[in-house]
Write an enzyme that holds these catalytic residues in place. Structure first.
Site, PDB file in Angstrom:
ATOM      1  N   ASP A 195       0.846  -1.190   0.000  1.00 39.22           N
ATOM      2  CA  ASP A 195       0.000   0.000   0.000  1.00 39.22           C
ATOM      3  C   ASP A 195       0.879   1.237   0.000  1.00 39.22           C
ATOM      4  O   ASP A 195       2.061   1.176   0.365  1.00 39.22           O
ATOM      5  CB  ASP A 195      -0.893   0.017   1.252  1.00 39.22           C
ATOM      6  CG  ASP A 195      -1.894  -1.131   1.258  1.00 39.22           C
ATOM      7  OD1 ASP A 195      -2.314  -1.537   0.162  1.00 39.22           O
ATOM      8  OD2 ASP A 195      -2.254  -1.595   2.351  1.00 39.22           O
ATOM      9  N   TYR A 223       5.488  -9.492   7.749  1.00 38.55           N
ATOM     10  CA  TYR A 223       5.102  -8.096   7.917  1.00 38.55           C
ATOM     11  C   TYR A 223       5.593  -7.616   9.274  1.00 38.55           C
ATOM     12  O   TYR A 223       5.556  -8.351  10.256  1.00 38.55           O
ATOM     13  CB  TYR A 223       3.578  -7.937   7.851  1.00 38.55           C
ATOM     14  CG  TYR A 223       3.008  -8.350   6.518  1.00 38.55           C
ATOM     15  CD1 TYR A 223       2.883  -7.432   5.484  1.00 38.55           C
ATOM     16  CD2 TYR A 223       2.617  -9.669   6.284  1.00 38.55           C
ATOM     17  CE1 TYR A 223       2.375  -7.806   4.252  1.00 38.55           C
ATOM     18  CE2 TYR A 223       2.107 -10.055   5.057  1.00 38.55           C
ATOM     19  CZ  TYR A 223       1.989  -9.117   4.047  1.00 38.55           C
ATOM     20  OH  TYR A 223       1.487  -9.487   2.832  1.00 38.55           O
TER      21      TYR A 223
END
Length: 152
Positions: free
Chosen positions: A30, A89
């Protein structure tokens, strides 16, 4: 219409190979999210000695904040996106009353006291295989909404 890592890589490949290629990443991030160890592939006709393609890409990527760590010849059936077996992540929370300086845009600042033990206990409930249909984008192309979380 903003600059992208993919676009910068495609421009660099064209500069050193003279070929218009499509760079395929293992995934997308993103806006404002930074990837480490992202895997990508492209198909080129030109052959390079070991290390030369990587070095050429890095030379043409400057001054972009992008670095190619390795470039290897892979089997014809390799697809960066579909050959990926894991993703990692890292989400960072800074628990401080002081304003951020060097970490602006990379860390979530929470100025009030956090209960780290309660946060850890709650996170452990998410371990294992779960259906994340509710969190999927309408255009998600993943084969399954089920994901396995192995560490939190």
């Amino acid at each position: 219409n903003a600059p992208t890592v993919q676009g910068a890589l495609e421009t660099a490949v064209k500069a050193i190979c003279g070929e218009d290629v499509r760079v395929h990443g293992a995934g997308r991030t993103d806006a404002g999210v930074h990837a480490r160890g992202q895997v990508a592939h492209c198909d080129i006709a030109k052959h390079f000695p070991p290390g030369r393609f990587r070095d050429g890409l890095n030379a043409h990527l400057r001054p972009n904040p992008i670095g190619v760590l390795a470039a290897d010849i892979v089997p014809d059936d390799f697809e960066a996106r579909f050959s990926a077996t894991k993703r990692h992540y890292l989400y960072r929370i800074t628990n401080t009353r002081a304003n951020l300086a060097l970490d602006i845009g990379r860390v979530w600042r929470v100025p009030r006291a956090l209960d780290a033990d309660a946060m850890h206990k709650a996170a452990q409930r998410l371990l294992g295989k779960h259906d994340f249909t509710t969190f999927r984008d309408t255009e998600c192309q993943a084969k399954s909404p089920e994901k396995t979380l192995v560490q939190l």
